[in-house]
Design an enzyme around this catalytic site. Structure first.
Site, PDB file in Angstrom:
ATOM      1  N   GLU A  46      36.924  45.279  35.245  1.00 14.82           N
ATOM      2  CA  GLU A  46      35.729  45.916  35.799  1.00 14.82           C
ATOM      3  C   GLU A  46      36.113  46.682  37.061  1.00 14.82           C
ATOM      4  O   GLU A  46      36.503  46.079  38.065  1.00 14.82           O
ATOM      5  CB  GLU A  46      34.674  44.870  36.127  1.00 14.82           C
ATOM      6  CG  GLU A  46      33.438  45.441  36.811  1.00 14.82           C
ATOM      7  CD  GLU A  46      32.479  44.368  37.312  1.00 14.82           C
ATOM      8  OE1 GLU A  46      31.713  44.664  38.254  1.00 14.82           O
ATOM      9  OE2 GLU A  46      32.502  43.235  36.773  1.00 14.82           O
ATOM     10  N   ARG A  50      32.125  51.515  43.735  1.00 14.47           N
ATOM     11  CA  ARG A  50      31.854  51.400  45.168  1.00 14.47           C
ATOM     12  C   ARG A  50      32.637  52.402  45.995  1.00 14.47           C
ATOM     13  O   ARG A  50      32.427  52.498  47.207  1.00 14.47           O
ATOM     14  CB  ARG A  50      32.204  49.986  45.648  1.00 14.47           C
ATOM     15  CG  ARG A  50      31.431  48.882  44.963  1.00 14.47           C
ATOM     16  CD  ARG A  50      31.840  47.528  45.485  1.00 14.47           C
ATOM     17  NE  ARG A  50      31.335  46.432  44.670  1.00 14.47           N
ATOM     18  CZ  ARG A  50      31.607  45.150  44.862  1.00 14.47           C
ATOM     19  NH1 ARG A  50      32.390  44.803  45.879  1.00 14.47           N
ATOM     20  NH2 ARG A  50      31.120  44.233  44.058  1.00 14.47           N
ATOM     21  N   LYS A 134      25.256  39.006  33.712  1.00 12.15           N
ATOM     22  CA  LYS A 134      26.029  38.650  34.895  1.00 12.15           C
ATOM     23  C   LYS A 134      25.146  37.779  35.789  1.00 12.15           C
ATOM     24  O   LYS A 134      23.979  38.111  36.021  1.00 12.15           O
ATOM     25  CB  LYS A 134      26.442  39.925  35.643  1.00 12.15           C
ATOM     26  CG  LYS A 134      27.100  39.702  36.993  1.00 12.15           C
ATOM     27  CD  LYS A 134      27.490  41.043  37.597  1.00 12.15           C
ATOM     28  CE  LYS A 134      28.118  40.886  38.979  1.00 12.15           C
ATOM     29  NZ  LYS A 134      28.633  42.166  39.496  1.00 12.15           N
TER      30      LYS A 134
END
Length: 215
Positions: A46, A50, A134
Site C-alpha cells: 500500500e 500522502r 480497514k
C-alpha cells in the site's frame, strides 16, 4: 476486499499476513523498495497518497515489479481514486468512508478497502454489500479487545487493522477470527529508507511475512 461482483478478484487480504504501508518521498526509491518487500514475502504493498511522489511511485512499481500487487492508501476523494487507478493501483484503501467516496471506489473497477472504527460504520458497510474493511486507527480505536467484541455480532466482516500495529502485537491481531491481515510500517524503519538499505528492508519483510496467530 470488496470489489464489483462482475469482476471478482482474489482478496488482497489473503496474500500475506502483513500489508506494508509505504510513505515515499522519492519515486526513485519505489522499485527497489517494492522488490525488497516482495523478496521478503510481502507482495501486497500500500503506497499512501500522502506525498507528491506517490502516483509516480505507484506507476513505477506497477511497471517494473509485476510480482507486486501495488495499491493506493489514504484515498479520500474521487480525484484520489482516479489518480490512483490511472497510476496503476490494483486496490484502494481509505482511512474512513462516505457514500460519495464509496461509490467512487466501487465504480473504479478495482478492489477497495474502506476504513471503519465503529460498529455502526461496519453495519452500514455490510448493508451496502461490503464485507472487507480497514480497521483504523486500530490501537486508538480499541485494538484487539474491540475487534474481538465485533466478531460474534458481525461475523461477516473481515478486517485489516492498521494504526499502532507492530511486530510486538501483530500476532495478537491475527489470532482474531475476523482479522485477515494487518497493516503496518515496522518493516520500513525511517533510517533504513534514508540509507536505501534494501537488504535490511528485505530481512524485516521476511520476518513480518512469518507472523502468525498466537493461538
Amino acid at each position: 476486499m470488496s470489489s464489483p461482483a462482475a469482476s471478482p478478484a482474489p482478496s488482497v487480504l489473503d496474500l500475506a499476513p502483513v500489508l506494508p504501508v509505504v510513505v515515499l518521498h522519492d519515486a526513485e526509491d519505489a522499485v527497489p523498495l517494492a522488490r525488497a518487500l516482495v523478496a521478503g514475502g510481502l507482495p501486497a504493498i500500500e503506497v499512501t497518497l500522502r506525498t507528491p511522489a506517490a502516483p509516480a511511485a505507484i506507476r513505477a512499481i506497477a511497471d517494473a515489479v509485476p510480482e507486486a500487487v501495488v495499491g493506493a492508501g489514504t484515498v479520500l476523494s474521487g480525484d484520489d481514486v482516479r489518480t490512483a487507478v490511472e497510476a496503476g493501483a490494483r486496490f484502494l484503501v481509505s482511512p474512513g468512508w462516505t457514500d460519495t467516496l464509496l461509490e467512487a471506489m466501487r465504480a473504479s473497477g478495482v478492489p477497495y478497502l474502506p476504513g471503519v472504527s465503529t460498529a455502526s460504520e461496519v453495519v452500514a458497510l455490510l448493508e451496502r454489500g461490503v464485507h472487507e474493511m480497514k480497521f483504523f486507527p486500530a490501537e486508538a480505536a480499541g485494538g484487539t479487545a474491540y475487534l474481538k467484541s465485533l466478531a460474534s455480532p458481525l461475523p461477516r466482516a473481515r478486517f485489516c487493522p492498521t494504526g499502532g500495529v507492530s511486530a510486538a502485537n501483530a500476532a495478537s491481531y491475527l489470532a482474531l477470527p475476523n482479522v485477515a491481515c494487518v497493516g503496518g510500517t515496522w518493516m520500513l524503519p525511517a533510517d533504513a529508507l534514508a540509507a536505501k538499505d534494501w537488504d535490511r528492508v528485505r530481512a524485516l519483510a521476511a520476518e513480518a511475512s512469518q507472523v502468525r496467530s498466537t493461538e
